[in-house]
Scaffold this active site. Structure first.
Site, short mmCIF file in Angstrom:
data_model
loop_
_atom_site.label_atom_id
_atom_site.label_comp_id
_atom_site.label_asym_id
_atom_site.label_seq_id
_atom_site.Cartn_x
_atom_site.Cartn_y
_atom_site.Cartn_z
N HIS A 36 0.85 -1.20 0.00
CA HIS A 36 0.00 0.00 0.00
C HIS A 36 0.88 1.25 0.00
CE1 HIS A 36 -3.56 -2.21 1.87
NE2 HIS A 36 -2.56 -2.97 2.32
N GLU A 118 2.44 -0.82 4.47
CA GLU A 118 2.21 0.53 3.97
C GLU A 118 3.54 1.23 3.75
OE1 GLU A 118 -0.63 2.17 3.40
OE2 GLU A 118 -2.22 1.10 4.51
N HIS A 154 -2.63 -3.08 -3.30
CA HIS A 154 -4.00 -2.87 -2.82
C HIS A 154 -4.97 -2.65 -3.99
CE1 HIS A 154 -6.62 -0.80 0.52
NE2 HIS A 154 -7.08 -1.98 0.16
N ASP A 164 -3.74 2.56 -4.61
CA ASP A 164 -2.38 2.39 -4.11
C ASP A 164 -1.85 0.97 -4.33
OD1 ASP A 164 -4.29 1.57 -2.08
OD2 ASP A 164 -2.63 1.42 -0.68
ZN ZN Z 1 -4.07 0.62 0.69
#
Ligand code: ZN
Length: 288
Positions: A36, A118, A154, A164
């Site tokens: 992400h 992330e 994602h 993303d």
């Molecule tokens: Zn995401």
């Protein structure tokens, strides 16, 4: 840097425990890695806000955008900042809430069987070299501990809702780094095996050749050193120094023909050593 995982936690990184996780369903192996991007406020880096969001502590008044998201209950396992700093919020064996409604290869609810990472970033700016390096290292580590078979974005598992990690995430470079690091790990282990074998057959010396011998300009220092001396005192230390420095390793070298020739008259049992050297040659060629 080398990492390890204990009880689902990456060691030697910042740990910030999120309340937003639960148990994974039983009998569903962790088979997917989801990449992400996030930045809070959007497109701004370095602040404490992602940590605050993932721990339910985001102040809705700190930025107009936050009022729209502060009540979300979301988390990821890891967050990798622009400078490479890693923060873990949820142990890998628990179910973090990063993917939302999602589907991978017909399997729904990707949170059940995935690990979410992330990257601090956005859809319109390149990620940093430090982030790629950390991400590739962590990917290999996770693959050692969990049966991960796929890596996805994602946007690939929630295409209607999510964009993303976005077009700036360089999948090709990421995969290239993974392969490079995999090769480096294998070469590191192979050098150790060669050292062990040389010790076993008593070809591993306690004292180095005379300093002048190191000044040779010839391949394999053929005019000043025996083949095994060159291997022990020049080649292996150089390779280890490159590995320590995370530098690129020489690709596609061929030591075996020289050693086969050099050891022809040896009275040692050199078959196993020659085999290990051949394997090393082969490893050096896998990323050609
Ligand atoms: Zn995401």
């Amino acid at each position: 840097m080398s990492f390890k995982i204990i009880n689902g936690w990456l060691q030697n990184v910042k740990q910030v425990i999120s309340p937003f996780y639960n148990e994974r369903p039983q009998d569903q192996p962790i088979s997917l890695l989801v990449i992400h991007n996030i930045s809070l406020p959007p497109n701004q880096y370095g602040g404490p806000y992602v940590e605050q969001l993932f721990t339910g502590k985001l102040d809705p008044n700190a930025d107009p955008y936050f009022a729209t998201i502060y009540q979300l209950q979301v988390s990821s396992h890891l967050f990798i900042r622009r400078d490479g700093e890693i923060i873990q919020f949820v142990p890998f064996d628990k179910r973090a809430w990063h993917a939302g409604k999602s589907q991978f290869n017909g399997q729904e609810n990707c949170n059940d069987f995935s690990i979410g990472i992330e990257l601090e970033g956005c859809d319109t700016e390149d990620f940093t070299e430090l982030q790629y390096q950390q991400l590739a290292t962590i990917t290999l580590l996770l693959q050692q501990y969990y049966p991960i078979v796929n890596i996805t974005g994602h946007s690939d598992i929630a295409p209607q809702r999510k964009t993303d990690p976005g077009p700036c995430f360089d999948w090709q470079y990421y995969n290239q780094l993974i392969n490079q690091k995999k090769q480096t790990n294998l070469i590191f282990l192979q050098l150790k095996q060669i050292e062990d074998e040389m010790q076993r057959i008593k070809l591993w010396q306690m004292t180095p050749p005379h300093a002048d011998a190191f000044l040779s300009k010839e391949p394999f220092a053929i005019d000043t050193m025996e083949a095994n001396e060159w291997l022990q005192w020049i080649f292996i230390p150089r390779m280890r120094a490159l590995i320590d420095a995370s530098a690129n390793l020489p690709q596609g070298f061929a030591l075996h023909p020289y050693f086969e020739e050099a050891f022809k008259e040896q009275h040692y049992e050199i078959d196993r050593l020659l085999q290990l050297i051949k394997q090393l040659d082969d490893l050096s060629a896998i990323n050609d």
